[in-house]
Design a protein around this motif. Structure first.
Motif, PDB file in Angstrom:
ATOM      1  N   GLY A 124      44.223  36.977  43.992  1.00 40.42           N
ATOM      2  CA  GLY A 124      43.580  38.503  43.864  1.00 40.42           C
ATOM      3  C   GLY A 124      44.372  39.175  42.807  1.00 40.42           C
ATOM      4  O   GLY A 124      43.770  40.054  42.235  1.00 40.42           O
ATOM      5  N   GLN A 154      43.317  38.297  39.491  1.00 39.79           N
ATOM      6  CA  GLN A 154      41.969  38.867  39.029  1.00 39.79           C
ATOM      7  C   GLN A 154      41.993  40.267  38.879  1.00 39.79           C
ATOM      8  O   GLN A 154      41.252  40.860  38.043  1.00 39.79           O
ATOM      9  CB  GLN A 154      40.911  38.499  40.096  1.00 39.79           C
ATOM     10  CG  GLN A 154      39.500  38.702  39.852  1.00 39.79           C
ATOM     11  CD  GLN A 154      39.049  37.658  38.654  1.00 39.79           C
ATOM     12  OE1 GLN A 154      39.379  37.977  37.418  1.00 39.79           O
ATOM     13  NE2 GLN A 154      38.225  36.955  39.011  1.00 39.79           N
ATOM     14  N   THR A 187      34.654  36.244  42.154  1.00 38.23           N
ATOM     15  CA  THR A 187      35.449  35.875  43.298  1.00 38.23           C
ATOM     16  C   THR A 187      35.127  34.325  43.869  1.00 38.23           C
ATOM     17  O   THR A 187      35.697  33.813  44.969  1.00 38.23           O
ATOM     18  CB  THR A 187      34.609  36.552  44.693  1.00 38.23           C
ATOM     19  OG1 THR A 187      33.305  36.160  44.825  1.00 38.23           O
ATOM     20  CG2 THR A 187      34.704  38.011  44.255  1.00 38.23           C
ATOM     21  N   LEU A 207      38.640  32.554  44.872  1.00 42.88           N
ATOM     22  CA  LEU A 207      39.657  33.532  45.614  1.00 42.88           C
ATOM     23  C   LEU A 207      39.327  33.096  47.144  1.00 42.88           C
ATOM     24  O   LEU A 207      38.135  32.639  47.539  1.00 42.88           O
ATOM     25  CB  LEU A 207      39.348  34.903  45.192  1.00 42.88           C
ATOM     26  CG  LEU A 207      39.484  35.459  44.041  1.00 42.88           C
ATOM     27  CD1 LEU A 207      39.030  36.760  43.842  1.00 42.88           C
ATOM     28  CD2 LEU A 207      40.812  34.948  43.419  1.00 42.88           C
ATOM     29  N   SER A 266      41.089  37.963  49.293  1.00 44.04           N
ATOM     30  CA  SER A 266      41.273  38.506  47.753  1.00 44.04           C
ATOM     31  C   SER A 266      39.842  38.693  47.262  1.00 44.04           C
ATOM     32  O   SER A 266      39.607  39.489  46.582  1.00 44.04           O
ATOM     33  CB  SER A 266      41.834  37.539  46.979  1.00 44.04           C
ATOM     34  OG  SER A 266      43.212  37.201  47.428  1.00 44.04           O
ATOM     35  N   ALA A 267      38.792  37.893  47.754  1.00 44.59           N
ATOM     36  CA  ALA A 267      37.536  38.041  47.335  1.00 44.59           C
ATOM     37  C   ALA A 267      36.942  39.248  47.688  1.00 44.59           C
ATOM     38  O   ALA A 267      36.242  40.226  46.968  1.00 44.59           O
ATOM     39  CB  ALA A 267      36.462  37.048  47.921  1.00 44.59           C
ATOM     40  N   VAL A 286      38.476  42.140  45.516  1.00 40.89           N
ATOM     41  CA  VAL A 286      37.716  41.995  44.309  1.00 40.89           C
ATOM     42  C   VAL A 286      36.390  42.805  44.545  1.00 40.89           C
ATOM     43  O   VAL A 286      35.907  43.424  43.591  1.00 40.89           O
ATOM     44  CB  VAL A 286      37.601  40.754  43.563  1.00 40.89           C
ATOM     45  CG1 VAL A 286      36.778  40.849  42.444  1.00 40.89           C
ATOM     46  CG2 VAL A 286      39.083  40.194  43.262  1.00 40.89           C
ATOM     47  N   ARG A 287      35.661  42.448  45.538  1.00 40.46           N
ATOM     48  CA  ARG A 287      34.515  43.230  45.686  1.00 40.46           C
ATOM     49  C   ARG A 287      34.502  44.625  45.914  1.00 40.46           C
ATOM     50  O   ARG A 287      33.491  45.379  45.263  1.00 40.46           O
ATOM     51  CB  ARG A 287      33.743  42.485  46.789  1.00 40.46           C
ATOM     52  CG  ARG A 287      32.252  43.012  47.147  1.00 40.46           C
ATOM     53  CD  ARG A 287      31.814  42.535  48.665  1.00 40.46           C
ATOM     54  NE  ARG A 287      32.317  43.498  49.728  1.00 40.46           N
ATOM     55  CZ  ARG A 287      32.001  44.744  50.038  1.00 40.46           C
ATOM     56  NH1 ARG A 287      30.901  45.205  49.424  1.00 40.46           N
ATOM     57  NH2 ARG A 287      32.519  45.335  50.939  1.00 40.46           N
ATOM     58  N   LEU A 311      27.385  38.090  48.144  1.00 40.96           N
ATOM     59  CA  LEU A 311      28.215  38.967  47.437  1.00 40.96           C
ATOM     60  C   LEU A 311      27.232  39.910  46.425  1.00 40.96           C
ATOM     61  O   LEU A 311      27.441  41.011  46.368  1.00 40.96           O
ATOM     62  CB  LEU A 311      29.010  38.033  46.548  1.00 40.96           C
ATOM     63  CG  LEU A 311      29.644  38.987  45.212  1.00 40.96           C
ATOM     64  CD1 LEU A 311      30.819  39.998  45.725  1.00 40.96           C
ATOM     65  CD2 LEU A 311      30.273  37.816  43.873  1.00 40.96           C
TER      66      LEU A 311
END
Length: 240
Positions: free
Chosen positions: A142, A145, A166, A169, A173-174, A177-178, A200
């Motif tokens: 994460g 990214q 993502t 990840l 962490s995803a 990022v979202r 997502l």
């Protein structure tokens, strides 16, 4: 911001990778391009980024006919107008976090002092300025990214292209990022998100365009759901 008209891409004698795609993305939109492997997502991304040329039709981004650019013009266009985030970060392991983020600005001719100030500002806004002297392999997925996002924003691009951001990840962490993408979009950043992840796409983008066999199958407006009243807690505000 993005305008494709009857855009086709063929490789050899097989079926087209893109088959007469017409679509537009307005400035300030976050749009997801959804599709399975082989649907044409990567081809579409490469055409918009000026990494490939269409076999037919036109590609216009931020007023530039990308399909008409030569090699040098395409490189200049990417430096000035495009920020890219990749699934596997594409950071340089032998450079520190700060130096990784500074690379696009230095390639564009920005002075070292100005580039350093801009990079530190971005890293601070993304909550990772404490890692300026660290090397990428010492960071979590994460965090790496977030470094990649800072690098992508370095030259204040008109368009941010996120290619499966993502995909590499873990779930925590995803989600970070979202939320970061949502925060950037709320600050006015135009984002084209390429993914095969339906959830997502639905939770991040205002529109989802689905590609099937190189053609637009559907183009729908999403209702973004970030949880019951949950705030989008970016580390500070996004810096542009």
């Amino acid at each position: 911001m993005i305008d494709l008209r009857d855009t086709t891409k063929r490789y050899g004698d097989g079926p087209p990778a893109l088959a007469g795609v017409t679509l537009s993305v307005a400035a300030g939109e976050c749009v997801a391009i959804l599709g399975h492997s082989g649907s044409g997502k990567s081809t579409l991304l490469n055409l918009i980024a000026g990494l490939d040329k269409p076999s037919g039709g036109t590609v216009t981004v931020d007023g530039t006919r990308v399909d008409q650019l030569g090699e040098a013009g395409s490189a200049k266009y990417r430096r000035a107008s495009i920020g890219m985030i990749f699934q596997f970060f594409n950071l340089l392991d032998d450079l520190t976090v700060l130096d990784n983020v500074m690379v696009p600005a230095q390639l564009a001719g920005m002075g070292k002092g100005e580039a350093k100030r801009r990079a530190v500002e971005l890293l601070g806004s993304l909550g990772i300025d404490r890692h300026v002297k660290a090397y990428p392999q010492r960071l979590s997925g994460g965090e790496r990214q977030r470094v990649a996002v800072a690098r992508a924003l370095m030259n204040k691009p008109a368009l941010l292209l996120a290619d499966e951001p993502t995909g590499a990840l873990d779930s925590g962490s995803a989600e970070d990022v979202r939320e970061l993408l949502l925060d950037l979009n709320s600050e006015g950043q135009t984002i084209l998100l390429v993914t095969h992840d339906v959830q997502l796409a639905a939770s991040t983008a205002r529109r989802t365009i689905e590609l099937v066999d190189g053609a637009v199958e559907r183009d729908v407006v999403n209702t973004v759901n970030v949880g019951a009243g949950a705030p989008l807690n970016g580390p500070a505000g996004a810096v542009r």
